[in-house]
Design an enzyme around this catalytic site. Structure first.
Site, short mmCIF file in Angstrom:
data_model
loop_
_atom_site.label_atom_id
_atom_site.label_comp_id
_atom_site.label_asym_id
_atom_site.label_seq_id
_atom_site.Cartn_x
_atom_site.Cartn_y
_atom_site.Cartn_z
N ASP A 157 5.06 7.78 8.97
CA ASP A 157 5.65 8.84 8.15
C ASP A 157 6.95 9.37 8.74
O ASP A 157 7.81 9.85 8.00
CB ASP A 157 4.66 9.98 7.93
CG ASP A 157 3.57 9.61 6.95
OD1 ASP A 157 3.64 8.53 6.34
OD2 ASP A 157 2.63 10.41 6.78
N HIS A 201 4.08 9.64 -0.05
CA HIS A 201 3.87 8.21 -0.28
C HIS A 201 3.78 7.89 -1.76
O HIS A 201 3.44 8.74 -2.57
CB HIS A 201 2.56 7.75 0.35
CG HIS A 201 2.42 8.05 1.79
ND1 HIS A 201 1.27 8.54 2.34
CD2 HIS A 201 3.29 7.96 2.83
CE1 HIS A 201 1.41 8.71 3.64
NE2 HIS A 201 2.64 8.37 3.96
N LYS A 226 -3.62 9.01 -8.90
CA LYS A 226 -4.60 9.49 -7.93
C LYS A 226 -5.27 10.76 -8.44
O LYS A 226 -4.60 11.61 -9.03
CB LYS A 226 -3.93 9.81 -6.59
CG LYS A 226 -3.32 8.61 -5.90
CD LYS A 226 -2.62 9.03 -4.61
CE LYS A 226 -1.97 7.82 -3.96
NZ LYS A 226 -1.21 8.20 -2.76
N TYR A 277 -10.03 10.88 -2.52
CA TYR A 277 -9.26 10.63 -3.74
C TYR A 277 -9.53 9.25 -4.30
O TYR A 277 -9.82 8.30 -3.59
CB TYR A 277 -7.76 10.86 -3.54
CG TYR A 277 -7.10 10.03 -2.47
CD1 TYR A 277 -6.39 8.88 -2.81
CD2 TYR A 277 -7.15 10.40 -1.13
CE1 TYR A 277 -5.76 8.12 -1.84
CE2 TYR A 277 -6.52 9.65 -0.16
CZ TYR A 277 -5.84 8.51 -0.51
OH TYR A 277 -5.22 7.75 0.45
#
Length: 179
Positions: free
Chosen positions: A170, A62, A72, A132
């Site tokens: 996904d 992603h 991130k 995260y």
């Protein structure tokens, strides 16, 4: 904190120092000043996410496009993952190159995934908790991605094919050559 830049410019593996005794352990997860000095990242993290997953789950690949791009900082609280970053910055010398590293609750490593990278991970243990931070807010309309099993990227997710668990979203991602 030990900080090592990967062969993908701007993508770093961070290893905090862990202090332990008979009571347990302590580690400094994040120090903005030290982080900026060692990685060059001067932004602010504005969003924190956490997921729990079972063995075989693959999340990704992603990214957020345009003004919603995100840096991130990924860590595992419990369990183990194979964390994957793919450089998709158009003018980068490492465009299309993949970096992966095992992150676990035991090794305490973290991965800094800069803006302009696809990101994903495979879960290598049941009940794995991934946390995260992101330096930009999530915008559903800016989401994009690439199929986990893209042949051009050829990522070994360390999960047997018959054990892979994917979301419907996904499964509908595009191939890298269409990205």
């Amino acid at each position: 904190m030990k900080v090592t830049e990967t062969y993908l410019k701007g993508c770093f593996v961070l290893e905090p120092q862990v202090f332990g005794d008979e009571r347990g352990s302590f580690l400094l997860e994040f120090n903005k000043k030290e982080f900026a000095e060692k990685t060059g990242f001067k932004g602010d993290f504005v969003l924190g996410n956490q997921s729990t997953s079972q063995y075989g789950v693959i999340r990704g690949l992603h990214l957020q496009k345009g003004e919603f791009a995100q840096t991130k900082l990924v860590r595992v609280v419990k369990g183990r993952i194979l964390d994957v970053a793919v450089d998709v910055r158009k003018n980068s010398e490492t465009y299309g190159k993949v970096f992966s590293v095992e992150l676990s609750g035991e090794n305490n490593k973290q991965l800094l995934v800069p803006r302009g990278f696809l990101h994903g991970f495979s879960v290598l243990e049941d009940d794995t908790i991934v946390s995260y931070k992101c330096d930009n807010y999530y915008e559903p309309d800016a989401e994009d991605g690439v199929l986990y099993n893209d042949k051009d990227l050829n990522i070994d997710w360390k999960i047997p094919f018959n054990k892979i668990i994917l979301s419907e979203k996904d499964l509908k991602l595009k191939f890298f050559y269409d990205f």
